[in-house]
Design an enzyme around this catalytic site. Structure first.
Site, mmCIF file in Angstrom:
data_model
loop_
_atom_site.group_PDB
_atom_site.id
_atom_site.type_symbol
_atom_site.label_atom_id
_atom_site.label_comp_id
_atom_site.label_asym_id
_atom_site.label_seq_id
_atom_site.Cartn_x
_atom_site.Cartn_y
_atom_site.Cartn_z
ATOM 1 N N TRP A 2 0.854 -1.198 0.000
ATOM 2 C CA TRP A 2 0.000 0.000 0.000
ATOM 3 C C TRP A 2 0.889 1.247 0.000
ATOM 4 C CZ3 TRP A 2 -2.933 -4.180 0.648
ATOM 5 C CH2 TRP A 2 -4.290 -4.084 0.381
ATOM 6 N N ASP A 57 1.072 3.568 3.404
ATOM 7 C CA ASP A 57 1.666 2.680 4.413
ATOM 8 C C ASP A 57 3.175 2.561 4.170
ATOM 9 O OD1 ASP A 57 -1.232 1.759 4.049
ATOM 10 O OD2 ASP A 57 -0.658 0.615 5.827
ATOM 11 N N ASP A 72 -11.160 5.810 4.758
ATOM 12 C CA ASP A 72 -12.228 5.284 3.905
ATOM 13 C C ASP A 72 -13.660 5.648 4.305
ATOM 14 O OD1 ASP A 72 -9.839 4.048 3.284
ATOM 15 O OD2 ASP A 72 -10.608 2.021 3.383
ATOM 16 N N ARG A 132 -15.181 -2.342 10.992
ATOM 17 C CA ARG A 132 -14.927 -2.120 9.564
ATOM 18 C C ARG A 132 -16.049 -1.274 8.951
ATOM 19 N NH1 ARG A 132 -10.252 -2.639 7.278
ATOM 20 N NH2 ARG A 132 -11.324 -2.981 5.318
ATOM 21 N N TRP A 161 -12.349 4.516 10.517
ATOM 22 C CA TRP A 161 -12.006 5.946 10.497
ATOM 23 C C TRP A 161 -13.113 6.831 11.067
ATOM 24 C CZ3 TRP A 161 -7.202 7.758 9.795
ATOM 25 C CH2 TRP A 161 -6.264 6.894 9.217
ATOM 26 N N GLU A 219 -3.673 -1.989 14.489
ATOM 27 C CA GLU A 219 -3.936 -1.100 13.350
ATOM 28 C C GLU A 219 -4.453 0.258 13.844
ATOM 29 O OE1 GLU A 219 -6.803 -2.806 10.688
ATOM 30 O OE2 GLU A 219 -6.499 -1.264 9.138
HETATM 31 C C1 DGY Z 1 -9.208 -1.299 2.425
HETATM 32 O O1 DGY Z 1 -9.417 -2.116 1.534
HETATM 33 O O2 DGY Z 1 -9.655 -1.399 3.576
HETATM 34 C C2 DGY Z 1 -8.296 -0.185 2.198
HETATM 35 O O3 DGY Z 1 -8.410 0.797 3.147
HETATM 36 C C3 DGY Z 1 -8.305 0.362 0.819
HETATM 37 O O4 DGY Z 1 -7.088 1.047 0.666
#
Ligand code: DGY
Length: 428
Positions: free
Chosen positions: A38, A41, A165, A198, A350, A393
């Site tokens: 990525w 990252d 995201d 997520r 996020w 994370e």
């Molecule tokens: C994901 O797939 O979760 C990523 O954040 C995309 O970059």
């Protein structure tokens, strides 16, 4: 991995994590959840490698640049080797590149990382000769592809480009994006991680709708810009690019031409003026702008502190006061969404959690912009979170619990970067 790292100091564990996630020259963010390279990252990870293995830091950057497109784009993902652990893979993106890549960018931290790695690398002249022109091409891409009218603000066309995201900053604009897709969605992330941490199903419908739309343009930048129902001036991306431009300008004085330096300096002026317009006096923070609705977004996120990192000091004291207000609501800094906002969710990716990389940038900003006490508070919080709960994370700002993936590369990199004795003056 747990066996290997047991009884080791956190620094040894951070180094072991990078080695564990090393796939032969590039570092995956973490096993299984993110099995490729990525973009942003890797920029942070390269700075982390540079604290103990400088040649390996250069490899990280070189391998990321293998994915660069002829027009200058450095894609968000480089799919060096196949894996079924992640969706959407190269078959969905269909960008027709070798190695296969996604077709969108991520926040451009790379020039900043290159400058930092160079500072840790006395013999780095050969590497920089190869890399500098690629950075120049990449920054030109940002302005041509994403600011065709020369406003000083680059556009983000997909939430994945922001790296943040499912931030509430995108909610209103994403409501314009249909949930229909031509691609069948086969999420893998929720089989690796608790779905409560997520993005939701609807978010993915919209993420993939945009990928389908852009694939339909054959990844043509002008067509993507015109077609996207999501076009945001993300304050995070714009501040990170403004900071990266200043690092590129510094590199240009020794490795570029005068004309390039003048070109970069002009862009910096224009970006600074434009970012000033994103100050939200009511919320005491910078915000993103919806370029289709022509309106600033109505939610404060941690990205709103990043103009400090870009060297804009106008509102440093106001931002310090905002940080204090947030801190009075949550014990752990810096939550990714204003904790008084109804959209704040402390565990969901996020929408609330603390991210070590964002903390590092905000602390760097406060430190350089005359608020060293705030920088220390944020760095101490980051160190304690990681040392107490591990290289997660992200972290819950209300409890300090580690969330998302474990043994995470960029969290490891930041833990190395905040250990003062490991740093060369260039990274400090
Ligand atoms: C994901 O797939 O979760 C990523 O954040 C995309 O970059």
């Amino acid at each position: 991995m747990t066996d290997i790292i047991e009884n080791k100091s956190i620094i040894e564990r951070a180094q072991a994590t990078l080695r564990h996630n090393d796939r032969g020259g590039y570092t995956v963010p973490t096993d299984r959840l993110y099995p490729f390279q990525w973009n942003w990252d890797s920029a942070f990870v390269a700075m982390g490698w540079a604290t103990f293995d400088v040649p390996r830091a250069w490899d990280e950057i070189r391998l990321l640049l293998r994915g660069q497109w002829p027009d200058g784009l450095i894609p968000q993902i480089v799919f060096h080797v196949p894996s079924d652990d992640y969706f959407p893979g190269p078959d969905v993106w269909q960008t027709n590149h070798t190695p296969p890549t996604s077709g969108i960018p991520q926040p451009p931290v790379l020039a900043t990382a290159v400058r930092a790695v160079l500072a840790a690398s006395p013999g780095g002249a050969a590497e920089i000769a190869e890399i500098y022109p690629r950075l120049v091409a990449n920054h030109r891409w940002w302005h041509t592809a994403r600011d065709p009218e020369g406003t000083g603000l680059v556009a983000t066309l997909h939430p994945w480009e922001s790296g943040m995201d499912n931030s509430p900053a995108w909610d209103t604009a994403m409501a314009r994006v249909p949930i229909t897709t031509t691609t069948t969605i086969r999420r893998r992330d929720t089989s690796h991680i608790d779905p409560a941490m997520r993005p939701k199903a609807d978010d993915y419908q919209r993420f993939i709708h945009l990928v389908d739309l852009f694939r339909g343009t054959a990844w043509n930048p002008a067509a993507m810009y015109a077609a996207s129902p999501f076009r945001m001036a993300d304050i995070g991306t714009n501040a990170i690019l403004l900071r990266a431009e200043q690092d590129l300008l510094a590199l240009s004085t020794s490795h570029g031409t005068r004309a390039e330096a003048a070109e970069i300096a002009e862009r910096i002026q224009c970006m600074k003026t434009a970012q000033a317009e994103l100050w939200d006096p009511k919320r005491g923070i910078y915000v993103s702008r919806d370029l289709i609705a022509n309106a600033n977004v109505d939610v404060a996120t941690s990205a709103g502190f990043l103009p400090l990192y870009a060297g804009i000091d106008t509102h440093a004291a106001d931002l310090a006061a905002t940080l204090d207000r947030w801190h009075s609501r949550v014990p752990w800094l810096v939550p990714s969404t204003d904790p008084t906002d109804r959209r704040f969710e402390p565990m969901r990716y996020w929408r609330g959690p603390v991210w070590a990389v964002v903390n590092w940038m905000i602390a760097e900003g406060f430190s350089k912009m005359g608020q060293p006490g705030k920088a220390t508070t944020i760095i101490e919080a980051t160190r304690t979170l990681i040392d107490q709960t591990g290289l997660s994370e992200y972290f819950d700002p209300t409890t300090g619990a580690g969330l998302g993936g474990e043994t995470f590369s960029w969290t490891a990199a930041i833990r190395l970067l905040i250990e003062p004795q490991l740093l060369s003056p260039g990274i400090r």
